[in-house]
Design a protein around this motif. Structure first.
Motif, PDB file in Angstrom:
ATOM      1  N   TRP A  64     -30.540  31.967  -1.502  1.00 20.16           N
ATOM      2  CA  TRP A  64     -30.798  32.761  -2.435  1.00 20.16           C
ATOM      3  C   TRP A  64     -30.983  34.149  -2.525  1.00 20.16           C
ATOM      4  N   THR A  65     -30.187  34.320  -3.126  1.00 24.39           N
ATOM      5  CA  THR A  65     -30.211  35.954  -3.628  1.00 24.39           C
ATOM      6  C   THR A  65     -31.029  36.178  -4.939  1.00 24.39           C
ATOM      7  N   PRO A  66     -31.556  38.027  -4.526  1.00 27.77           N
ATOM      8  CA  PRO A  66     -32.277  38.191  -5.678  1.00 27.77           C
ATOM      9  C   PRO A  66     -31.719  37.406  -7.023  1.00 27.77           C
ATOM     10  N   ASN A  67     -32.636  37.276  -8.189  1.00 26.69           N
ATOM     11  CA  ASN A  67     -32.053  37.599  -9.479  1.00 26.69           C
ATOM     12  C   ASN A  67     -31.379  36.156  -9.764  1.00 26.69           C
ATOM     13  N   THR A  68     -31.466  35.344  -8.889  1.00 25.47           N
ATOM     14  CA  THR A  68     -30.905  33.829  -9.210  1.00 25.47           C
ATOM     15  C   THR A  68     -31.323  33.187  -9.883  1.00 25.47           C
ATOM     16  N   VAL A  69     -30.629  32.345 -11.077  1.00 29.44           N
ATOM     17  CA  VAL A  69     -30.738  31.048 -11.782  1.00 29.44           C
ATOM     18  C   VAL A  69     -30.793  29.878 -11.489  1.00 29.44           C
ATOM     19  N   VAL A  70     -30.453  28.396 -11.307  1.00 29.66           N
ATOM     20  CA  VAL A  70     -30.022  27.947 -10.661  1.00 29.66           C
ATOM     21  C   VAL A  70     -30.556  26.245 -11.517  1.00 29.66           C
ATOM     22  N   SER A 102     -41.304  33.863   9.940  1.00 32.66           N
ATOM     23  CA  SER A 102     -41.260  35.626   9.444  1.00 32.66           C
ATOM     24  C   SER A 102     -42.806  35.973   8.802  1.00 32.66           C
ATOM     25  N   LYS A 103     -43.319  35.048   8.262  1.00 30.69           N
ATOM     26  CA  LYS A 103     -44.883  34.981   7.743  1.00 30.69           C
ATOM     27  C   LYS A 103     -44.467  36.064   6.225  1.00 30.69           C
ATOM     28  N   GLN A 104     -43.002  35.951   5.574  1.00 27.31           N
ATOM     29  CA  GLN A 104     -42.737  36.068   4.480  1.00 27.31           C
ATOM     30  C   GLN A 104     -43.235  35.640   3.079  1.00 27.31           C
ATOM     31  N   ARG A 105     -42.992  36.607   2.158  1.00 30.09           N
ATOM     32  CA  ARG A 105     -43.195  35.021   0.664  1.00 30.09           C
ATOM     33  C   ARG A 105     -42.333  34.892  -0.002  1.00 30.09           C
ATOM     34  N   ARG A 106     -42.227  32.977   0.006  1.00 27.62           N
ATOM     35  CA  ARG A 106     -41.408  32.551  -0.851  1.00 27.62           C
ATOM     36  C   ARG A 106     -41.973  32.618  -2.282  1.00 27.62           C
ATOM     37  N   HIS A 107     -42.104  32.511  -3.536  1.00 27.92           N
ATOM     38  CA  HIS A 107     -42.380  32.403  -4.402  1.00 27.92           C
ATOM     39  C   HIS A 107     -41.813  31.980  -5.542  1.00 27.92           C
ATOM     40  N   GLY A 108     -41.327  30.739  -5.812  1.00 30.42           N
ATOM     41  CA  GLY A 108     -40.278  30.703  -7.223  1.00 30.42           C
ATOM     42  C   GLY A 108     -41.106  29.844  -8.360  1.00 30.42           C
ATOM     43  N   ALA A 109     -40.912  29.533  -9.078  1.00 29.92           N
ATOM     44  CA  ALA A 109     -40.787  29.218 -10.665  1.00 29.92           C
ATOM     45  C   ALA A 109     -39.680  27.964 -10.847  1.00 29.92           C
ATOM     46  N   ARG A 110     -40.720  27.023 -11.505  1.00 32.12           N
ATOM     47  CA  ARG A 110     -40.021  25.631 -12.198  1.00 32.12           C
ATOM     48  C   ARG A 110     -40.356  25.720 -13.604  1.00 32.12           C
ATOM     49  N   ILE A 111     -39.071  25.680 -13.934  1.00 31.19           N
ATOM     50  CA  ILE A 111     -39.209  24.798 -15.615  1.00 31.19           C
ATOM     51  C   ILE A 111     -39.048  23.142 -16.129  1.00 31.19           C
ATOM     52  N   THR A 112     -39.476  23.229 -16.476  1.00 33.41           N
ATOM     53  CA  THR A 112     -39.320  20.990 -15.430  1.00 33.41           C
ATOM     54  C   THR A 112     -39.341  20.053 -17.332  1.00 33.41           C
ATOM     55  N   PRO A 113     -38.337  20.339 -18.261  1.00 34.51           N
ATOM     56  CA  PRO A 113     -38.522  19.478 -19.408  1.00 34.51           C
ATOM     57  C   PRO A 113     -38.319  18.261 -18.672  1.00 34.51           C
ATOM     58  N   GLN A 114     -38.705  17.110 -19.275  1.00 37.21           N
ATOM     59  CA  GLN A 114     -39.164  15.334 -19.772  1.00 37.21           C
ATOM     60  C   GLN A 114     -37.743  15.200 -19.888  1.00 37.21           C
ATOM     61  N   ALA A 115     -36.780  14.379 -19.664  1.00 43.91           N
ATOM     62  CA  ALA A 115     -35.523  13.263 -20.580  1.00 43.91           C
ATOM     63  C   ALA A 115     -36.597  11.733 -20.653  1.00 43.91           C
ATOM     64  N   PRO A 148     -37.929  14.164 -14.922  1.00 46.09           N
ATOM     65  CA  PRO A 148     -36.778  15.624 -15.322  1.00 46.09           C
ATOM     66  C   PRO A 148     -35.538  15.442 -15.735  1.00 46.09           C
ATOM     67  N   GLY A 149     -34.877  16.158 -17.016  1.00 43.15           N
ATOM     68  CA  GLY A 149     -33.578  15.843 -16.758  1.00 43.15           C
ATOM     69  C   GLY A 149     -33.143  17.385 -16.634  1.00 43.15           C
ATOM     70  N   LEU A 150     -32.732  18.733 -17.016  1.00 43.88           N
ATOM     71  CA  LEU A 150     -32.068  19.840 -16.720  1.00 43.88           C
ATOM     72  C   LEU A 150     -33.202  20.233 -16.403  1.00 43.88           C
ATOM     73  N   THR A 151     -33.413  21.164 -15.249  1.00 42.88           N
ATOM     74  CA  THR A 151     -34.395  21.759 -14.894  1.00 42.88           C
ATOM     75  C   THR A 151     -34.220  22.991 -14.464  1.00 42.88           C
ATOM     76  N   THR A 152     -34.619  23.933 -14.194  1.00 42.10           N
ATOM     77  CA  THR A 152     -34.827  25.705 -14.503  1.00 42.10           C
ATOM     78  C   THR A 152     -35.351  26.624 -13.146  1.00 42.10           C
ATOM     79  N   PHE A 153     -34.783  26.706 -12.461  1.00 37.27           N
ATOM     80  CA  PHE A 153     -35.806  27.255 -10.909  1.00 37.27           C
ATOM     81  C   PHE A 153     -34.940  28.829 -10.718  1.00 37.27           C
ATOM     82  N   PHE A 154     -36.276  29.838 -10.189  1.00 36.15           N
ATOM     83  CA  PHE A 154     -35.952  30.862  -9.656  1.00 36.15           C
ATOM     84  C   PHE A 154     -36.843  31.793  -9.070  1.00 36.15           C
ATOM     85  N   LEU A 155     -36.494  31.983  -8.269  1.00 38.36           N
ATOM     86  CA  LEU A 155     -37.437  32.679  -6.583  1.00 38.36           C
ATOM     87  C   LEU A 155     -37.743  34.533  -7.432  1.00 38.36           C
TER      88      LEU A 155
END
Length: 366
Positions: A315-321, A339-352, A189-196
């Protein structure tokens, strides 16, 4: 179906991850992003094929003001001198093609951009995520991770009180494992987008390091030697981790190993960056085993200990990195498990592109 998502279904798809009962014993049914929970299909994919990648940052080089996409920003803060910029007031979803090109160039130059207050982007949904990522390259489909149902191009990380679908090693004293995403691919990958989509009340930060800066810390004579070297990056361990029943237990594409230069050159900025990582780099070709192990250990330790070239994203809510995998490495921080709390993230991963050696004409064959 697009060419990037060719698939052959051999078995019925498995069910999406089910939400577990809450502490009060009631079934949790109204999670806002339940449609983006990990889904583990039994689909199988053929090997990836090479393609020509043209980085959109090239187009921005010819723009009269390649940072004009930041004109609406209300606050811009450099996280560190050499890595990372935090931005408020820019709506990523509203960027046109020129704005996205400029974004790609800025990510290449700064390595890491952190955009706050991006709820509209996050809530735009997986069809938008695919359209967004496709601007920056061919979308990668991860061979072992969960994804939203019918959207294999969206890589998910997920952990809650009862489940973990991350690539975590339990027998280590630390959760810090520096890596560049799927560097075992021929065209990583090159440029990658990730958010929680969901995050613990505290913890779960992400560490980043500048591989441009880690390289600059080394002596010129040593760098000249490193430029002559190439290393094997392997996806075998990650696949075996899944085959053991962890992370969903799925391997949809057979693991690969590829050879990359120890020092690569960015196709747009021309900057040189160290390109090894503890998670996927396995051996340096041309060196004897002890030599390879000693040199890689030195480089891994150098990356681990380089606090003066690292940045930490809280990470604060509605952050995109967004980051450039060619010139950075990163590590999740799994410090929130109790803490047993959820962490749920999504990554968009274009190859370069296939990594460009800093040493011209370096032979990258096995």
């Amino acid at each position: 179906m697009s060419a990037t998502t060719v698939q052959t279904r051999t078995e019925p798809a498995t069910a999406t991850l089910k939400l577990h009962s809450s502490a009060e014993g009631k079934q949790e049914t109204e999670y806002r992003y339940s449609h983006l929970l990990p889904f583990f299909s039994q689909d199988h994919y053929p090997p990836l094929t090479p393609f020509e990648h043209i980085d959109p940052g090239h187009r921005a080089l010819n723009h009269s003001n390649p940072r004009s996409f930041l004109d609406s920003a209300t606050q811009i803060t450099e996280l560190t001198p050499n890595l990372g910029t935090e931005v408020f007031g820019v709506d990523l979803r509203a960027l046109d093609s020129d704005g996205r090109d400029q974004l790609a160039l800025e990510v290449a130059r700064r390595g890491l951009l952190v955009f706050r207050d991006q709820q509209e982007f996050i809530d735009a949904g997986p069809d938008f995520y695919r359209e967004w990522g496709s601007h920056f390259g061919r979308l990668h489909i991860h061979p072992t991770s969960g994804h939203p149902q019918n959207y294999p191009e969206i890589h998910l990380v997920y952990r809650d009180a009862n489940s973990s679908f991350n690539f975590e090693i339990d027998d280590s004293i630390t959760s810090t494992v520096w890596h560049s995403d799927v560097s075992y691919e021929l065209q990583p990958p090159g440029l990658t987008t990730f958010f929680l989509l969901s995050q613990p009340s505290t913890g779960g930060d992400t560490l980043f390091t500048s591989q441009v800066s880690t390289l600059k810390k080394l002596s010129p004579q040593f760098v000249a030697f490193l430029k002559t070297l190439k290393a094997v990056h392997s996806g075998v361990e990650q696949a075996n981790f899944s085959r053991s029943g962890k992370r969903g237990g799925i391997v949809r594409r057979e693991p690969v190993e590829n050879v990359h230069p120890l020092i690569r050159k960015h196709p747009v900025t021309g900057e040189e960056a160290l390109y090894v990582n503890r998670q996927f780099t396995r051996r340096i070709l041309g060196l004897k085993r002890e030599e390879s192990e000693t040199l890689l250990k030195f480089l891994y330790d150098h990356i681990d200990k380089g606090g003066d070239v690292q940045a930490r994203v809280h990470w604060t809510p509605n952050t995109v990195v967004l980051w450039d995998n060619r010139v950075t490495a990163h590590s999740a921080i799994v410090d929130y498990g109790d803490s047993k709390q959820r962490r749920h993230g999504a990554r968009i991963t274009p190859q370069a592109e296939r990594p460009i050696p800093a040493l011209e004409d370096l032979d990258l064959s096995f």
